[in-house]
Design a protein around this motif. Structure first.
Motif, PDB file in Angstrom:
ATOM      1  N   VAL A   1      47.589  37.603  44.440  1.00  0.00           N
ATOM      2  CA  VAL A   1      46.930  37.627  43.125  1.00  0.00           C
ATOM      3  C   VAL A   1      45.640  38.433  43.174  1.00  0.00           C
ATOM      4  O   VAL A   1      45.399  39.316  42.333  1.00  0.00           O
ATOM      5  CB  VAL A   1      46.666  36.185  42.634  1.00  0.00           C
ATOM      6  N   PHE A   2      44.797  38.148  44.152  1.00  0.00           N
ATOM      7  CA  PHE A   2      43.527  38.868  44.237  1.00  0.00           C
ATOM      8  C   PHE A   2      43.743  40.336  44.617  1.00  0.00           C
ATOM      9  O   PHE A   2      42.992  41.214  44.176  1.00  0.00           O
ATOM     10  CB  PHE A   2      42.582  38.175  45.219  1.00  0.00           C
ATOM     11  N   GLY A   3      44.771  40.604  45.408  1.00  0.00           N
ATOM     12  CA  GLY A   3      45.071  41.988  45.742  1.00  0.00           C
ATOM     13  C   GLY A   3      45.527  42.783  44.533  1.00  0.00           C
ATOM     14  O   GLY A   3      45.135  43.947  44.359  1.00  0.00           O
ATOM     15  N   ILE A   4      46.344  42.165  43.685  1.00  0.00           N
ATOM     16  CA  ILE A   4      46.813  42.842  42.477  1.00  0.00           C
ATOM     17  C   ILE A   4      45.638  43.111  41.537  1.00  0.00           C
ATOM     18  O   ILE A   4      45.555  44.183  40.911  1.00  0.00           O
ATOM     19  CB  ILE A   4      47.901  42.005  41.784  1.00  0.00           C
ATOM     20  N   VAL A   5      44.735  42.158  41.435  1.00  0.00           N
ATOM     21  CA  VAL A   5      43.546  42.362  40.591  1.00  0.00           C
ATOM     22  C   VAL A   5      42.751  43.570  41.074  1.00  0.00           C
ATOM     23  O   VAL A   5      42.364  44.445  40.283  1.00  0.00           O
ATOM     24  CB  VAL A   5      42.662  41.093  40.587  1.00  0.00           C
ATOM     25  N   LEU A   6      42.519  43.644  42.377  1.00  0.00           N
ATOM     26  CA  LEU A   6      41.748  44.769  42.913  1.00  0.00           C
ATOM     27  C   LEU A   6      42.516  46.080  42.761  1.00  0.00           C
ATOM     28  O   LEU A   6      41.917  47.127  42.482  1.00  0.00           O
ATOM     29  CB  LEU A   6      41.411  44.519  44.378  1.00  0.00           C
ATOM     30  N   ALA A   7      43.835  46.041  42.926  1.00  0.00           N
ATOM     31  CA  ALA A   7      44.634  47.251  42.729  1.00  0.00           C
ATOM     32  C   ALA A   7      44.533  47.736  41.288  1.00  0.00           C
ATOM     33  O   ALA A   7      44.424  48.947  41.030  1.00  0.00           O
ATOM     34  CB  ALA A   7      46.088  46.983  43.107  1.00  0.00           C
TER      35      ALA A   7
ATOM     36  N   PRO B   1      31.069  37.600  50.583  1.00  0.00           N
ATOM     37  CA  PRO B   1      31.228  38.876  49.861  1.00  0.00           C
ATOM     38  C   PRO B   1      30.423  40.027  50.448  1.00  0.00           C
ATOM     39  O   PRO B   1      30.896  41.171  50.465  1.00  0.00           O
ATOM     40  CB  PRO B   1      30.758  38.519  48.451  1.00  0.00           C
ATOM     41  N   ILE B   2      29.229  39.757  50.958  1.00  0.00           N
ATOM     42  CA  ILE B   2      28.390  40.838  51.492  1.00  0.00           C
ATOM     43  C   ILE B   2      28.958  41.351  52.815  1.00  0.00           C
ATOM     44  O   ILE B   2      29.152  42.563  53.004  1.00  0.00           O
ATOM     45  CB  ILE B   2      26.936  40.361  51.665  1.00  0.00           C
ATOM     46  N   THR B   3      29.215  40.428  53.750  1.00  0.00           N
ATOM     47  CA  THR B   3      29.752  40.871  55.041  1.00  0.00           C
ATOM     48  C   THR B   3      31.155  41.440  54.887  1.00  0.00           C
ATOM     49  O   THR B   3      31.529  42.398  55.577  1.00  0.00           O
ATOM     50  CB  THR B   3      29.766  39.714  56.049  1.00  0.00           C
ATOM     51  N   GLY B   4      31.941  40.861  53.963  1.00  0.00           N
ATOM     52  CA  GLY B   4      33.285  41.383  53.724  1.00  0.00           C
ATOM     53  C   GLY B   4      33.253  42.817  53.219  1.00  0.00           C
ATOM     54  O   GLY B   4      34.019  43.675  53.671  1.00  0.00           O
TER      55      GLY B   4
ATOM     56  N   LEU C   1      32.488  48.694  46.240  1.00  0.00           N
ATOM     57  CA  LEU C   1      31.718  47.849  45.320  1.00  0.00           C
ATOM     58  C   LEU C   1      32.651  46.919  44.540  1.00  0.00           C
ATOM     59  O   LEU C   1      32.335  45.729  44.337  1.00  0.00           O
ATOM     60  CB  LEU C   1      30.912  48.721  44.360  1.00  0.00           C
ATOM     61  N   ALA C   2      33.773  47.441  44.088  1.00  0.00           N
ATOM     62  CA  ALA C   2      34.731  46.611  43.359  1.00  0.00           C
ATOM     63  C   ALA C   2      35.269  45.496  44.247  1.00  0.00           C
ATOM     64  O   ALA C   2      35.446  44.351  43.802  1.00  0.00           O
ATOM     65  CB  ALA C   2      35.879  47.476  42.845  1.00  0.00           C
ATOM     66  N   ALA C   3      35.535  45.819  45.513  1.00  0.00           N
ATOM     67  CA  ALA C   3      36.004  44.796  46.448  1.00  0.00           C
ATOM     68  C   ALA C   3      34.967  43.695  46.604  1.00  0.00           C
ATOM     69  O   ALA C   3      35.313  42.505  46.661  1.00  0.00           O
ATOM     70  CB  ALA C   3      36.319  45.430  47.801  1.00  0.00           C
ATOM     71  N   GLY C   4      33.693  44.076  46.654  1.00  0.00           N
ATOM     72  CA  GLY C   4      32.637  43.076  46.735  1.00  0.00           C
ATOM     73  C   GLY C   4      32.658  42.139  45.545  1.00  0.00           C
ATOM     74  O   GLY C   4      32.449  40.921  45.686  1.00  0.00           O
ATOM     75  N   GLY C   5      32.919  42.695  44.359  1.00  0.00           N
ATOM     76  CA  GLY C   5      33.014  41.849  43.170  1.00  0.00           C
ATOM     77  C   GLY C   5      34.184  40.892  43.231  1.00  0.00           C
ATOM     78  O   GLY C   5      34.044  39.697  42.899  1.00  0.00           O
ATOM     79  N   VAL C   6      35.347  41.374  43.663  1.00  0.00           N
ATOM     80  CA  VAL C   6      36.525  40.508  43.785  1.00  0.00           C
ATOM     81  C   VAL C   6      36.305  39.453  44.863  1.00  0.00           C
ATOM     82  O   VAL C   6      36.670  38.282  44.696  1.00  0.00           O
ATOM     83  CB  VAL C   6      37.771  41.364  44.093  1.00  0.00           C
ATOM     84  N   PHE C   7      35.684  39.850  45.964  1.00  0.00           N
ATOM     85  CA  PHE C   7      35.365  38.873  47.016  1.00  0.00           C
ATOM     86  C   PHE C   7      34.422  37.788  46.488  1.00  0.00           C
ATOM     87  O   PHE C   7      34.536  36.615  46.871  1.00  0.00           O
ATOM     88  CB  PHE C   7      34.720  39.577  48.209  1.00  0.00           C
ATOM     89  N   SER C   8      33.498  38.169  45.634  1.00  0.00           N
ATOM     90  CA  SER C   8      32.553  37.194  45.069  1.00  0.00           C
ATOM     91  C   SER C   8      33.290  36.167  44.203  1.00  0.00           C
ATOM     92  O   SER C   8      32.981  34.964  44.263  1.00  0.00           O
ATOM     93  CB  SER C   8      31.493  37.912  44.247  1.00  0.00           C
ATOM     94  N   ILE C   9      34.241  36.630  43.409  1.00  0.00           N
ATOM     95  CA  ILE C   9      35.026  35.711  42.590  1.00  0.00           C
ATOM     96  C   ILE C   9      35.833  34.768  43.482  1.00  0.00           C
ATOM     97  O   ILE C   9      35.887  33.556  43.252  1.00  0.00           O
ATOM     98  CB  ILE C   9      35.947  36.504  41.653  1.00  0.00           C
TER      99      ILE C   9
END
Length: 452
Positions: A213-219, A349-352, A438-446
């Motif tokens: 689910v989170f991968g599809i969102v980021l894609a 999210p930051i380290t990721g 940057l987008a990945a950081g946002g998804v990681f934060s969610i």
């Protein structure tokens, strides 16, 4: 009598087979044996996994001559480093499992072999794509078509699209950006992609539905960023003239059927791994589709020709994953020898995001994502409490690394069809890659807010 015909019986004697000639027929059947033996071990653990490992390494040895020099260097370096690490750890009293080193990558190799058969179903009459069209609509259909097909039939979809678009003239910068970005975002979630297979194979305990689910969102975000950058980088007039490769919706039945079958069987038998199900169902469904489209005898003949002629073409993937198994086993052994040396790095999210950026930069320098992802997983896995988060970091790093890595399969395919240096592609995708970090950081934060 034809003057060019032989004049004596001696000249008509069959030429004795050479060692090289004999070896050329081995890789395909050995890969099929690897696939069958790995599936057998997955369903019946008492079946010796050594059989699959032997077949895979025999296939690897016989395709060594096919590898480009740089790939040989990387494969050889990974194997040497892995063996040295195993030796050092063994001297420290760590028990070394040679079978683990030799067979660690078998599930991934079996999956890639099974997925390769999906190409056959798109060669029968009526099963191919239909190129054509110009403008924004064609641009969007090309982007979505490649992404959807790439999610199932892997890098073969990229090669098909790139080949068709480069028939009349080499790919231009806009084509290369579009195809590369559309395909590499698939690596954020699709288990049919090598990077996701690597993460699922190396990281136990991944919550697969949550991961997807989170991968599809980021894609989806990645495709949206690509559209925005295309408007800014190329301009509306250039996009209005874009020659596209629109998909036909009826061609999506096979990817949809395969994905549905994998999910259904996994839900019924959750103990069966996703990689095992893909390895089993991909060739079965592909061959069934081919038999329906072209007849049983034609399907059998095509499968035999494909095994002998085209399966050895995955020599690079085969060798580099075999080497990655040795490297990963070596790193794991070192971790067991000196556990106190492993950094207890918190995953947030930051380290990721920093890890994703590092993986992309290392790939941009010419290192295959497989090397950096393997090193990251084996180093951090013992200290990470959320395997799903770690898997997300790895696949995003793999996808972005494939987009900006000059020696990734994606860049090599596109550079060849565009008649350009593969080192130009990282420059063209650098801005998109930075925005995706940057987008990945946002998804990681969610993700972190919801599940941590």
């Amino acid at each position: 009598m034809n003057p060019s015909s032989p004049k004596d019986g001696a000249s008509r004697r069959p030429t004795p087979p050479t060692i090289i000639g004999d070896l050329r027929v081995l890789p395909g059947p050995m890969l099929i044996a690897t696939l069958v033996f790995t599936i057998a071990h997955g369903f019946f653990p008492s079946f010796p996994i050594e059989a699959g490992a032997l077949a895979a390494w025999l296939a690897g040895v016989t395709v060594w001559h096919r590898l480009p020099p740089r790939v040989r260097m990387q494969v050889g370096g990974m194997i040497v480093i892995g063996i040295v690490c195993l030796g050092v750890a063994g001297l420290q009293g760590v028990r070394i499992d040679l079978m683990d080193a030799a067979g660690r990558s078998l599930p991934i190799i079996a999956m890639l072999t099974g997925v390769a058969f999906l190409r056959l179903a798109y060669r029968a009459p009526g099963a191919t794509f239909s190129p054509g069209g110009h403008g924004w609509g064609a641009y969007l259909r090309t982007m979505l078509g490649l992404h959807l097909f790439g999610a199932i039939i892997n890098i073969s979809a990229l090669a098909v699209f790139a080949d068709r678009l480069s028939r009349t003239s080499p790919l231009n910068r806009r084509d290369i950006r579009l195809l590369g970005r559309s395909f590499t975002t698939v690596a954020f979630y699709s288990p049919f992609i090598a990077g996701v297979a690597l993460a699922l194979g190396m990281i136990p305990g991944v919550d697969f539905p949550r991961f997807v689910v989170f991968g599809i969102v980021l894609a989806g975000i990645g495709l949206g960023v690509n559209i925005l950058l295309a408007w800014m980088e190329e301009g509306p007039l250039a996009l209005a003239r874009h020659r596209g490769y629109p998909m036909r919706l009826q061609s999506l039945w096979l990817p949809v059927a395969l994905a549905a079958a994998v999910m259904l069987v996994h839900r019924i038998w959750p103990s069966l791994s996703i990689l095992l199900l893909i390895s089993l169902l991909s060739p079965l469904l592909a061959l069934a589709a081919l038999a329906y489209q072209a007849g049983l005898s034609s399907a059998t003949r095509s499968a035999a020709q494909f095994t002998a002629g085209e399966l050895p073409g995955m020599s690079g993937e085969l060798c580099i994953f075999l080497a990655a198994g040795v490297l990963g086993a070596g790193f794991s052994a070192l971790s067991a020898a000196w556990p106190e040396a492993i950094p207890a790095l918190p995953l947030n999210p930051i380290t990721g995001s920093a890890m994703v950026a590092t993986l992309a930069l290392v790939s941009m320098a010419g290192v295959h994502p497989l090397v950096s992802v393997t090193a990251l997983v084996t180093t951090l896995l013992p200290s990470i409490s959320d395997p799903t988060f770690l898997a997300m970091v790895c696949v995003v790093g793999w996808g972005l690394g494939s987009a900006v890595g000059p020696y990734s399969g994606v860049s090599l395919i596109l550079a060849a069809r565009g008649d350009i240096s593969n080192w130009r592609i990282p420059k063209w995708n650098a801005l998109w890659c930075a925005l995706m970090v940057l987008a990945a950081g946002g998804v990681f934060s969610i993700y972190d807010a919801l599940f941590t």
